[in-house]
Design a protein around this motif. Structure first.
Motif, mmCIF file in Angstrom:
data_model
loop_
_atom_site.group_PDB
_atom_site.id
_atom_site.type_symbol
_atom_site.label_atom_id
_atom_site.label_comp_id
_atom_site.label_asym_id
_atom_site.label_seq_id
_atom_site.Cartn_x
_atom_site.Cartn_y
_atom_site.Cartn_z
ATOM 1 N N ASN A 16 0.899 -1.309 0.195
ATOM 2 C CA ASN A 16 -0.105 0.034 0.060
ATOM 3 C C ASN A 16 0.936 1.210 0.126
ATOM 4 N N MET A 19 0.444 4.262 2.534
ATOM 5 C CA MET A 19 0.930 3.660 4.115
ATOM 6 C C MET A 19 2.417 3.574 4.243
ATOM 7 N N GLU A 41 -0.953 -1.418 -4.339
ATOM 8 C CA GLU A 41 -2.261 -0.788 -3.908
ATOM 9 C C GLU A 41 -2.324 0.416 -3.673
ATOM 10 N N TRP A 43 -5.210 4.244 -2.381
ATOM 11 C CA TRP A 43 -6.526 4.633 -1.833
ATOM 12 C C TRP A 43 -7.386 5.595 -3.034
ATOM 13 N N THR A 68 -9.522 2.935 -3.970
ATOM 14 C CA THR A 68 -10.651 2.918 -3.192
ATOM 15 C C THR A 68 -11.746 3.797 -4.263
ATOM 16 N N ASP A 182 -10.085 -7.638 4.847
ATOM 17 C CA ASP A 182 -8.989 -7.195 5.616
ATOM 18 C C ASP A 182 -8.714 -7.836 6.945
ATOM 19 N N GLN A 208 -6.402 -8.133 2.608
ATOM 20 C CA GLN A 208 -5.342 -7.270 2.946
ATOM 21 C C GLN A 208 -5.051 -7.838 4.280
ATOM 22 N N GLY A 242 -2.823 -7.554 -0.037
ATOM 23 C CA GLY A 242 -2.566 -6.234 0.146
ATOM 24 C C GLY A 242 -2.031 -5.673 1.566
ATOM 25 N N GLU A 244 -1.618 -3.437 3.697
ATOM 26 C CA GLU A 244 -2.188 -2.224 4.072
ATOM 27 C C GLU A 244 -1.817 -1.888 5.453
ATOM 28 N N CYS A 245 -0.424 -1.946 5.861
ATOM 29 C CA CYS A 245 -0.207 -1.743 6.944
ATOM 30 C C CYS A 245 0.939 -0.579 7.177
#
Length: 267
Positions: A16, A19, A41, A43, A68, A182, A208, A242, A244-245
């Motif tokens: 991500n 992030m 990925e 947003w 997103t 997620d 995710q 993904g 996302e962290c």
């Protein structure tokens, strides 16, 4: 440690870029490439030069998995919100996705609670919008992935956990609408990650992850991600997953190295 820790040995990862990195869209892609990640990925998409980003991805042989399409803004879960406005935004997002190599999915967020409306009313409004978007998704060959949240990080939201997420997908009844599963949100809301993955595998469009409770990379919290990744692969869930962290301490390379080691142990 490997020079390219983002090139995980068993589980392909889409990092991500919002992030993990700073800078403009292309700069973030370059940083992801420098760590060896095969995919990204993101947003928001309207604030990015997607054509330039697509070119950068192709240069490095990378793909984008999803972005997103509908976030926390206007209440798509309100019965009075115009269906045609939601469908028009999904159509625009499909055109945006076409500029990014490999991008076949887009996240939709269900919305926060609306005073005076029950959860059932809000979910019915969301189902109505998603059903209306299906012909566009089918024509463009894109998938909406609906993302349940958790009440600790997103209090007052209208959609938490696997049961309600699956029920909405069942009601929409289209292969073009699935869940953005997620694991961070699922762990914080209900736990029992592997059993729930096994029970609901057919409704999972995208996976995710982040460790819990800090939302940093795997091995920084309570989840045994080596076992989770292994079971995800056995279930043949869609990859890449993904990341996302938030890199712990803002150290993206160290986060990628931890992720590499977790995945290495998942053999």
């Amino acid at each position: 440690m490997t020079e390219l820790p983002g090139r995980t040995p068993h589980t392909p990862i889409a990092v991500n870029i919002e992030m993990w990195f700073e800078g403009d869209f292309v700069s973030r892609i370059e940083q992801a490439a420098a760590l060896g990640f095969p995919a990204i990925e993101l947003w928001t998409w309207r604030d990015k030069d997607l054509a330039a980003g697509g070119e950068a991805l192709r240069k490095h042989g990378m793909t984008a998995t999803q972005f997103t399409a509908w976030g926390f803004g206007q209440q798509v879960n309100h019965p009075d919100f115009p269906v045609q406005d939601f469908v028009a935004e999904i159509e625009a997002a499909c055109a945006a996705a076409a500029l990014l190599p490999g991008c076949e999915m887009m996240t939709v967020v269900g919305g926060d609670n609306i005073p005076g409306l029950s959860k059932e009313q809000m979910h019915a409004a969301l189902i109505e919008k998603l059903r209306a978007a299906v012909p566009v998704l089918e024509a463009k060959r894109k998938m909406v992935i609906l993302e349940p949240m958790n009440p600790y990080n997103h209090p007052g939201h209208c959609l938490y956990g696997s049961a309600d997420g699956v029920a909405i997908c069942q009601a929409v009844n289209s292969p073009w609408v699935r869940l953005n599963w997620d694991l961070f949100h699922m762990q914080r809301y209900e736990g029992n990650l592997i059993d729930n993955l096994e029970m609901h595998r057919e409704w999972i469009g995208y996976v995710q992850f982040a460790d819990s409770p800090g939302r940093n990379e795997p091995s920084t919290g309570e989840v045994n991600y080596s076992e989770v990744f292994k079971r995800c692969r056995e279930l043949m869930l869609p990859v890449p997953f993904g990341a996302e962290c938030l890199p712990l301490g803002g150290d993206a390379r160290r986060a990628a190295e931890r992720l590499y080691q977790v995945d290495l142990a998942s053999a």
